[in-house]
Motif scaffolding. Structure first.
Motif, short mmCIF file in Angstrom:
data_model
loop_
_atom_site.label_atom_id
_atom_site.label_comp_id
_atom_site.label_asym_id
_atom_site.label_seq_id
_atom_site.Cartn_x
_atom_site.Cartn_y
_atom_site.Cartn_z
N PHE A 107 -17.27 16.71 -47.97
CA PHE A 107 -16.39 16.95 -49.11
C PHE A 107 -15.12 16.12 -48.93
N GLU A 108 -14.91 15.62 -47.72
CA GLU A 108 -13.77 14.74 -47.43
C GLU A 108 -14.25 13.29 -47.46
N LYS A 109 -13.61 12.47 -48.28
CA LYS A 109 -14.03 11.05 -48.39
C LYS A 109 -13.97 10.34 -47.04
N GLY A 110 -12.98 10.73 -46.22
CA GLY A 110 -12.74 10.02 -44.96
C GLY A 110 -13.85 10.22 -43.92
N GLU A 111 -14.70 11.24 -44.11
CA GLU A 111 -15.70 11.55 -43.08
C GLU A 111 -16.63 10.36 -42.83
N THR A 112 -17.26 9.85 -43.90
CA THR A 112 -18.22 8.77 -43.68
C THR A 112 -17.52 7.42 -43.45
N LYS A 113 -16.19 7.38 -43.71
CA LYS A 113 -15.45 6.12 -43.48
C LYS A 113 -14.84 6.10 -42.09
N ASN A 114 -15.11 7.13 -41.30
CA ASN A 114 -14.54 7.25 -39.95
C ASN A 114 -13.01 7.15 -40.01
N ASP A 115 -12.45 7.83 -40.98
CA ASP A 115 -11.02 7.75 -41.24
C ASP A 115 -10.21 8.36 -40.08
N GLU A 116 -9.22 7.57 -39.61
CA GLU A 116 -8.43 8.01 -38.44
C GLU A 116 -7.67 9.29 -38.70
N ALA A 117 -7.04 9.35 -39.90
CA ALA A 117 -6.21 10.53 -40.21
C ALA A 117 -7.06 11.79 -40.21
N LEU A 118 -8.26 11.69 -40.81
CA LEU A 118 -9.14 12.86 -40.85
C LEU A 118 -9.60 13.24 -39.44
N SER A 119 -9.95 12.23 -38.64
CA SER A 119 -10.38 12.50 -37.26
C SER A 119 -9.30 13.26 -36.52
N LYS A 120 -8.03 12.84 -36.74
CA LYS A 120 -6.91 13.45 -36.00
C LYS A 120 -6.72 14.91 -36.44
N ILE A 121 -6.78 15.16 -37.74
CA ILE A 121 -6.59 16.56 -38.20
C ILE A 121 -7.70 17.45 -37.62
N LEU A 122 -8.92 16.94 -37.64
CA LEU A 122 -10.03 17.73 -37.09
C LEU A 122 -9.82 17.97 -35.59
N ALA A 123 -9.40 16.91 -34.90
CA ALA A 123 -9.19 17.02 -33.44
C ALA A 123 -8.09 18.01 -33.11
N ASP A 124 -7.04 18.01 -33.93
CA ASP A 124 -5.90 18.91 -33.67
C ASP A 124 -6.27 20.39 -33.80
N MET A 125 -7.43 20.66 -34.37
CA MET A 125 -7.83 22.06 -34.56
C MET A 125 -8.22 22.73 -33.24
N ALA A 126 -8.61 21.92 -32.24
CA ALA A 126 -9.21 22.53 -31.05
C ALA A 126 -8.77 21.88 -29.75
N ASP A 127 -9.07 22.58 -28.63
CA ASP A 127 -8.75 22.04 -27.30
C ASP A 127 -9.91 21.20 -26.75
N PHE A 128 -11.12 21.52 -27.23
CA PHE A 128 -12.30 20.81 -26.73
C PHE A 128 -13.16 20.33 -27.90
N TYR A 129 -13.87 19.22 -27.66
CA TYR A 129 -14.80 18.71 -28.68
C TYR A 129 -16.21 18.65 -28.09
N ILE A 130 -17.14 19.25 -28.80
CA ILE A 130 -18.55 19.21 -28.38
C ILE A 130 -19.37 18.57 -29.50
N ASN A 131 -20.18 17.58 -29.14
CA ASN A 131 -21.11 17.02 -30.12
C ASN A 131 -22.50 17.58 -29.85
N ASP A 132 -23.02 18.31 -30.83
CA ASP A 132 -24.40 18.81 -30.71
C ASP A 132 -25.21 18.38 -31.93
#
Ligand code: AMP
Length: 400
Positions: A120-145
Motif C-alpha cells: 500500500f506504500e509506493k516506496g516498498e517496491t522502489k526500495n525507498d530509503e525513507a520507508l525503510s528507515k521508518i520501518l526499521a525505527d519500529m523495532a530493535d531487531f529485524y528478521i527476514n522469514d
C-alpha cells in the motif's frame, strides 16, 4: 551458505520486526485457499513469542500498486493468524501511517501487531530509503522469514537491513530452511540427480537451466518451454508456444548436455488442441509432427512413460514447472501423472515454483514430497547461483 540465525539473538523484552511472506492465494470471496505460507511462518513467530518480545509482522499481498485497496487488505491473514496462533493479532489500519505508528508505540511485551499490506506504500517496491528507515525505527531487531520475496530489493526486504548491525538482524527458520535445502541440493545432491523442468517459457528459466546442467545427471523438459527445443531441432510444432529468439540458446543447451554427458529428455508426443480452451477437441500427435493449426498443451502418454522410466532410478529430483496447461482438466494429465511418479520414487523430492506447488497440493500429494518451496522466483534465482538481495545482508561475514 551460513546465515545469521534468530537463535543467536537475545530478544527478551525487545521489539522484533519480522518480514513474512503472507502472499497467499484467495478465491473470489476473499477466502484463503492455501495457507501454507502462513503456517510456514509459525515456527519463527512462536520462537519469538517464547522469548517474551513484542512482534511486528509485515507482509505484502498481491499487487495493489502503492495505495490502499480493500481487496488486498491483510484482514483475512490476521484472522488466519489468530486461528493458528490462538492469540490476539492486532491489525494496523496502515503501514507507516498514524495508526501503525501509534499501535507500535503502545506495544507491550508479547503483543503481536500486523502492519497492513506493505505494497500500500509506493516506496516498498522502489526500495525507498525513507520507508525503510521508518520501518526499521519500529523495532530493535529485524528478521527476514520471507523467502518468496527475498529475490526482490524492496524496502522491507533489502533497504531495511542497512539500519541494523549484524547483532540485530537475522534469518528466520523458514528462510534458513529454504536456503539450506537449495544449497545442499545443488552442492551435494545424492545421485542420480534429475531435474524436471516445465512451465510456459524458456526465457524465465534459461539461466537456471544453464546453471543446473553441469550439476544434474538427467534433465527432463516438458510444458510449453519444450517446444522451443523441439523447433530448434527442426520439428513441426504447429501453433505451439515458442520463443523464436531463443532457438539458438536451446540448441546450445542440447549440445552442452551432450558434451557433459547429461541425458536430456524432451516430449515424444503431445496432447494437441486447435484452440487454447478447456472444451477444445484434442488429439495425440507425435512431437515431431504437430499439424498446422494445432498446439501442444500437454505431454502425451508415450512421453509420460518415457519420463517415468527416466526418473525411476533418481535419488534426488528437483521439479519446477508443470508439464502442460494443468489449470484445464483436459491438459492436466501429464502433470498429474508426473506428480504421482515423482512422489512414488525413493528420491529426495524438491518442488519449487508457485504453479508446481499449487498443482501438487491440488492432487493432494504435498505430504508425499520431501520439500515444497514457498518461493518460485526466489528458488529459481538461487538455482541460477545468485545471492538474493534479501539474503546477502544476513550471510555470516566469513562466508562472504
Ligand atoms: P511458469 O510460470 O513458467 O512455470 O509457467 C506455468 C504455466 O505454464 C502454467 O500456467 C501452464 O498453464 C503453462 N503451460 C504449461 N505447458 C504449456 C503449454 N504446452 N502451452 C502453453 N502454456 C503451458
Amino acid at each position: 551458505m551460513q546465515l545469521h540465525s534468530i537463535k543467536d539473538l537475545n530478544f527478551k523484552s525487545k521489539r522484533v520486526f519480522i518480514r513474512c511472506d503472507f502472499n497467499v492465494p484467495m478465491d473470489e470471496y476473499g477466502n484463503i485457499t492455501d495457507d501454507r505460507r502462513i503456517r510456514s511462518a509459525l515456527a519463527t513467530i512462536n520462537y519469538c513469542l517464547d522469548q517474551d518480545c513484542a512482534i511486528i509482522l509485515a507482509s505484502h499481498l498481491g499487487r495493489p500498486k502503492g495505495e490502499f485497496s480493500e481487496k488486498y487488505s491483510l484482514v483475512p491473514v490476521q484472522r488466519r493468524l489468530h486461528q493458528l496462533l490462538k492469540r490476539d493479532v492486532i491489525l494496523a489500519k496502515d503501514v507507516v501511517g498514524e495508526d501503525a505508528l501509534k499501535k507500535v508505540a503502545d506495544m507491550k511485551c508479547c503483543d503481536i501487531l500486523l502492519l497492513e499490506n506493505l505494497r500500500f506504500e509506493k516506496g516498498e517496491t522502489k526500495n525507498d530509503e525513507a520507508l525503510s528507515k521508518i520501518l526499521a525505527d519500529m523495532a530493535d531487531f529485524y528478521i527476514n522469514d520471507a523467502f518468496g520475496v527475498s529475490h526482490r530489493a524492496h524496502a522491507s526486504v533489502e533497504g531495511i537491513t542497512h539500519y541494523f548491525d549484524k547483532k540485530h538482524k537475522a534469518a528466520g527458520f523458514l528462510l534458513q530452511k529454504e536456503i539450506k535445502f537449495f544449497g545442499d541440493l545443488v552442492k551435494r545432491p545424492v545421485r542420480p540427480f534429475v531435474s524436471v523442468v516445465g512451465g510456459s517459457k524458456v526465457s524465465g528459466k534459461l539461466e537456471a537451466l544453464i546453471n543446473l546442467l553441469p550439476k544434474v545427471d538427467k534433465m527432463i523438459i516438458g510444458g510449453g518451454m519444450a517446444f522451443t527445443f523441439l523447433k530448434a531441432q527442426g520439428y513441426d510444432i504447429g501453433n505451439s508456444l515458442v520463443e523464436d529468439d531463443l532457438l539458438d540458446e536451446a540448441l546450445q543447451i542440447i549440445e552442452e548436455a551432450k558434451k557433459l554427458g547429461v541425458k536430456l529428455y524432451l516430449p515424444v508426443d503431445v496432447v494437441a488442441a486447435q484452440t487454447f480452451s478447456a472444451d477444445s477437441v484434442t488429439k495425440i500427435t507425435t512431437a515431431q509432427e504437430i499439424p498446422k493449426g494445432w498446439m501442444g498443451l500437454d505431454i502425451g502418454p508415450a512421453t509420460v512413460r518415457l519420463f517415468r522410466e527416466a526418473i525411476g532410478d533418481a535419488q534426488t529430483i528437483l521439479w519446477n514447472g508443470p508439464m502442460g496447461v494443468y489449470e484445464m482438466e483436459k491438459f492436466s494429465r501429464g502433470s498429474s501423472k508426473m506428480a504421482h511418479y515423482i512422489a512414488d520414487t525413493y528420491a529426495t523430492t524438491v518442488v519449487g515454483g508457485g504453479d508446481t506447488a499449487d498443482l501438487v497440493q491440488r492432487i493432494g500429494l504435498d505430504e508425499e514430497m520431501t520439500f515444497i518451496s514457498t518461493g518460485g522466483g526466489a528458488s529459481l534465482e538461487l538455482l541460477e547461483g545468485k545471492v538474493l538481495p534479501g539474503v546477502g545482508p544476513l550471510v555470516m561475514e566469513d562466508e562472504k
